[in-house]
Design a protein around this motif. Structure first.
Motif, PDB file in Angstrom:
ATOM      1  N   ARG A 184       0.831  -1.206   0.000  1.00 56.60           N
ATOM      2  CA  ARG A 184       0.000   0.000   0.000  1.00 56.60           C
ATOM      3  C   ARG A 184       0.867   1.259   0.000  1.00 56.60           C
ATOM      4  O   ARG A 184       0.574   2.240  -0.699  1.00 56.60           O
ATOM      5  CB  ARG A 184      -0.915   0.010   1.227  1.00 56.60           C
ATOM      6  CG  ARG A 184      -2.092  -0.974   1.171  1.00 56.60           C
ATOM      7  CD  ARG A 184      -2.795  -1.012   2.517  1.00 56.60           C
ATOM      8  NE  ARG A 184      -4.085  -1.684   2.463  1.00 56.60           N
ATOM      9  CZ  ARG A 184      -4.265  -2.986   2.560  1.00 56.60           C
ATOM     10  NH1 ARG A 184      -3.200  -3.791   2.692  1.00 56.60           N
ATOM     11  NH2 ARG A 184      -5.474  -3.522   2.520  1.00 56.60           N
ATOM     12  N   ALA A 185       1.923   1.244   0.823  1.00 54.66           N
ATOM     13  CA  ALA A 185       2.814   2.403   0.878  1.00 54.66           C
ATOM     14  C   ALA A 185       3.504   2.628  -0.461  1.00 54.66           C
ATOM     15  O   ALA A 185       3.722   3.768  -0.873  1.00 54.66           O
ATOM     16  CB  ALA A 185       3.842   2.216   1.995  1.00 54.66           C
ATOM     17  N   LEU A 186       3.858   1.553  -1.145  1.00 48.31           N
ATOM     18  CA  LEU A 186       4.472   1.672  -2.470  1.00 48.31           C
ATOM     19  C   LEU A 186       3.540   2.394  -3.433  1.00 48.31           C
ATOM     20  O   LEU A 186       3.952   3.304  -4.161  1.00 48.31           O
ATOM     21  CB  LEU A 186       4.812   0.284  -3.013  1.00 48.31           C
ATOM     22  CG  LEU A 186       5.290   0.224  -4.471  1.00 48.31           C
ATOM     23  CD1 LEU A 186       6.658   0.870  -4.612  1.00 48.31           C
ATOM     24  CD2 LEU A 186       5.315  -1.213  -4.978  1.00 48.31           C
ATOM     25  N   LEU A 187       2.265   2.008  -3.452  1.00 49.84           N
ATOM     26  CA  LEU A 187       1.305   2.663  -4.336  1.00 49.84           C
ATOM     27  C   LEU A 187       1.115   4.129  -3.944  1.00 49.84           C
ATOM     28  O   LEU A 187       0.953   4.999  -4.804  1.00 49.84           O
ATOM     29  CB  LEU A 187      -0.031   1.931  -4.309  1.00 49.84           C
ATOM     30  CG  LEU A 187      -0.014   0.499  -4.867  1.00 49.84           C
ATOM     31  CD1 LEU A 187      -1.418  -0.082  -4.851  1.00 49.84           C
ATOM     32  CD2 LEU A 187       0.561   0.457  -6.270  1.00 49.84           C
ATOM     33  N   SER A 188       1.152   4.401  -2.641  1.00 49.53           N
ATOM     34  CA  SER A 188       1.046   5.782  -2.195  1.00 49.53           C
ATOM     35  C   SER A 188       2.242   6.600  -2.679  1.00 49.53           C
ATOM     36  O   SER A 188       2.099   7.772  -3.043  1.00 49.53           O
ATOM     37  CB  SER A 188       0.957   5.830  -0.669  1.00 49.53           C
ATOM     38  OG  SER A 188       0.847   7.146  -0.199  1.00 49.53           O
ATOM     39  N   ASP A 189       3.425   5.993  -2.694  1.00 50.34           N
ATOM     40  CA  ASP A 189       4.619   6.672  -3.201  1.00 50.34           C
ATOM     41  C   ASP A 189       4.496   6.966  -4.688  1.00 50.34           C
ATOM     42  O   ASP A 189       4.896   8.037  -5.164  1.00 50.34           O
ATOM     43  CB  ASP A 189       5.871   5.812  -2.979  1.00 50.34           C
ATOM     44  CG  ASP A 189       6.173   5.564  -1.512  1.00 50.34           C
ATOM     45  OD1 ASP A 189       5.689   6.336  -0.667  1.00 50.34           O
ATOM     46  OD2 ASP A 189       6.897   4.590  -1.215  1.00 50.34           O
ATOM     47  N   LEU A 190       3.966   6.005  -5.442  1.00 45.31           N
ATOM     48  CA  LEU A 190       3.961   6.107  -6.901  1.00 45.31           C
ATOM     49  C   LEU A 190       2.808   6.957  -7.431  1.00 45.31           C
ATOM     50  O   LEU A 190       2.916   7.554  -8.507  1.00 45.31           O
ATOM     51  CB  LEU A 190       3.873   4.700  -7.516  1.00 45.31           C
ATOM     52  CG  LEU A 190       5.062   3.763  -7.257  1.00 45.31           C
ATOM     53  CD1 LEU A 190       4.777   2.382  -7.826  1.00 45.31           C
ATOM     54  CD2 LEU A 190       6.339   4.331  -7.871  1.00 45.31           C
ATOM     55  N   PHE A 191       1.684   6.996  -6.707  1.00 46.06           N
ATOM     56  CA  PHE A 191       0.483   7.673  -7.196  1.00 46.06           C
ATOM     57  C   PHE A 191       0.053   8.745  -6.199  1.00 46.06           C
ATOM     58  O   PHE A 191      -0.959   8.604  -5.514  1.00 46.06           O
ATOM     59  CB  PHE A 191      -0.651   6.668  -7.420  1.00 46.06           C
ATOM     60  CG  PHE A 191      -0.363   5.660  -8.493  1.00 46.06           C
ATOM     61  CD1 PHE A 191      -0.672   5.927  -9.813  1.00 46.06           C
ATOM     62  CD2 PHE A 191       0.223   4.445  -8.187  1.00 46.06           C
ATOM     63  CE1 PHE A 191      -0.410   5.002 -10.814  1.00 46.06           C
ATOM     64  CE2 PHE A 191       0.489   3.511  -9.175  1.00 46.06           C
ATOM     65  CZ  PHE A 191       0.178   3.792 -10.493  1.00 46.06           C
ATOM     66  N   VAL A 192       0.828   9.811  -6.116  1.00 45.98           N
ATOM     67  CA  VAL A 192       0.540  10.856  -5.134  1.00 45.98           C
ATOM     68  C   VAL A 192      -0.762  11.573  -5.476  1.00 45.98           C
ATOM     69  O   VAL A 192      -1.633  11.756  -4.620  1.00 45.98           O
ATOM     70  CB  VAL A 192       1.709  11.859  -5.066  1.00 45.98           C
ATOM     71  CG1 VAL A 192       1.376  12.989  -4.094  1.00 45.98           C
ATOM     72  CG2 VAL A 192       2.985  11.143  -4.629  1.00 45.98           C
ATOM     73  N   GLU A 193      -0.934  11.972  -6.720  1.00 44.85           N
ATOM     74  CA  GLU A 193      -2.136  12.701  -7.121  1.00 44.85           C
ATOM     75  C   GLU A 193      -3.337  11.789  -7.316  1.00 44.85           C
ATOM     76  O   GLU A 193      -4.480  12.246  -7.242  1.00 44.85           O
ATOM     77  CB  GLU A 193      -1.865  13.474  -8.427  1.00 44.85           C
ATOM     78  CG  GLU A 193      -0.783  14.527  -8.300  1.00 44.85           C
ATOM     79  CD  GLU A 193      -1.144  15.599  -7.288  1.00 44.85           C
ATOM     80  OE1 GLU A 193      -2.347  15.938  -7.200  1.00 44.85           O
ATOM     81  OE2 GLU A 193      -0.240  16.076  -6.581  1.00 44.85           O
ATOM     82  N   ARG A 194      -3.092  10.528  -7.605  1.00 43.28           N
ATOM     83  CA  ARG A 194      -4.191   9.571  -7.827  1.00 43.28           C
ATOM     84  C   ARG A 194      -4.132   8.443  -6.796  1.00 43.28           C
ATOM     85  O   ARG A 194      -4.405   7.289  -7.093  1.00 43.28           O
ATOM     86  CB  ARG A 194      -4.111   9.006  -9.249  1.00 43.28           C
ATOM     87  CG  ARG A 194      -4.372  10.057 -10.325  1.00 43.28           C
ATOM     88  CD  ARG A 194      -4.286   9.452 -11.709  1.00 43.28           C
ATOM     89  NE  ARG A 194      -2.920   9.026 -12.015  1.00 43.28           N
ATOM     90  CZ  ARG A 194      -2.586   8.246 -13.035  1.00 43.28           C
ATOM     91  NH1 ARG A 194      -3.530   7.781 -13.835  1.00 43.28           N
ATOM     92  NH2 ARG A 194      -1.330   7.921 -13.259  1.00 43.28           N
TER      93      ARG A 194
END
Length: 377
Positions: free
Chosen positions: A110-120
């Motif tokens: 989940r944190a990885l996706l938060s890192d990669l998709f800040v605006e989305r």
């Protein structure tokens, strides 16, 4: 990365949800009691909950990949153990191993996706969370096939194989390196951040109440339909599948909307819709109205999962997203574990209608807390 970790979550949730429909057969073959089976599953959930926070903090201070790849590898071992190991000891070992692997994978991914998709961030987490519902639907079909043509152990092996393939793909595509640093956990600092303001404390309480509701609902809903609405077991299971079908669609939509509008406001609408649907469900007896209520209930409460994760990570410092989300989810899962006990006790000494009415009240209170925060911000 989005496709790989989301598919991995869907596959591991398929394996997780296989345990529910297969449990009567497992109990019979292993010659154990329901209490023993419940303890084994409680060990799975307990290890999963406890591992949330360290998995998140280590992924902040080391790298996401350093936790994700071992987590996937341990999941492969856990599901292979379900499929191959014999006896009660093998079943318990498989539950513990799988809980550990899921805990190591859940927060760093989940944190990885938060890192990669800040605006989305909301949409990415919505797509990821939809894997839970996809896994629930797939597991229902696999369980029927296994019980008809094979043994209860059989479907766990393709789950292990699929996760092994996704582990290789992730390791090949990831640009993260591997780094292991200090094993020290900064628990006090994480808790101070989480409880730093009254708004954050109300947010944690609101989603704690929500997860409490989910724990009671998800474990007892088919039984509620049988006992309170006169459904047979097959029809109750099919109606329960509606919840997963709605979740596949609603989670990405809710996550995407939360990137455009205030997340707390969308969460309030979802909670109130679910509370209203629970109230209607308790009052009606006609099958068409029951099905409409179930769809509305699912649409309301499934909205919350990507929003809860996104709100926690929005409030977290960039360097501590994994730690804060891991600690928050450990609290949420603790509340989630109390939900079934509440429903079981109230249903035993009062009724299922009273128990589910209490769950609706929890949603209303949670919505009120989030609405208060939304107005103050």
């Amino acid at each position: 990365m989005l496709v790989t970790v989301s598919l991995a979550w869907a596959v591991l949730q398929t394996g997780r949800f296989l345990l529910s429909p297969l449990l009567p057969t497992i109990i019979e073959e292993l010659q154990i009691t329901e209490a023993t089976a419940g303890i084994a599953l409680a060990l799975f959930q307990g290890v999963y909950a406890i591992t949330q926070y360290p998995g998140g903090e280590y992924s902040d201070r080391w790298t996401r990949t350093t936790l994700i790849v071992p987590g996937l590898g341990i999941l492969v071992l856990g599901f292979a153990t379900f499929g191959l190991a014999g006896g009660l000891a093998g079943f318990v070992a498989a539950a513990v191993i799988t809980g550990l692997g899921k805990g190591l994978f859940a927060i760093p991914s989940r944190a990885l996706l938060s890192d990669l998709f800040v605006e989305r961030r909301g949409r990415a987490l919505g797509l990821y969370a939809a894997g839970t519902d996809l896994g629930g639907l797939v597991s229902s079909g696999l369980a029927i096939l296994a019980l008809t043509y094979a043994t209860w152990r059989t479907p766990f092996l393709p789950v292990a194989v699929a996760l092994a393939g996704l582990t290789v793909l992730y390791a090949f595509w990831s640009r993260d390196g591997y780094a292991v640093g200090s094993p020290e956990l900064h628990v006090s600092g994480t808790l101070r951040r989480l409880f730093a303001s009254a708004e954050q404390r109300r947010t944690l309480l609101a989603f704690g109440l929500f997860y409490f509701m989910v724990g009671g609902f998800i474990n007892f809903f088919p039984t509620y339909l049988i006992e309170a609405k006169g459904f047979d077991q097959q029809l109750a299971s099919a109606t329960f599948a509606i919840v997963f079908a709605v979740g596949i669609t609603i989670k990405p939509v809710a996550g995407g909307l939360s990137d455009r509008f205030r997340r707390e406001s969308i969460a309030v609408v979802g909670m109130l819709a679910a509370a209203g649907a629970l109230a209607v469900l308790s009052a009606v007896e006609a099958r068409p109205l029951i099905y409409v209520s179930v769809v509305a209930l699912a649409a309301g409460y499934k909205t919350e999962f990507p929003l809860a994760d996104a709100i926690i990570m929005d409030n977290a410092p960039d360097a501590d997203r994994g730690a804060d989300l891991g600690a928050a989810r450990a609290l949420f899962l603790g509340a989630n574990a109390l939900g079934p006990a509440y429903v079981g006790i109230v249903a035993t000494y009062a009724s299922y209608v009273a128990a589910f009415a209490g769950l609706a009240v929890c949603l209303v209170v949670a919505a009120g807390l989030l609405y208060w925060d939304a107005r103050k911000r």
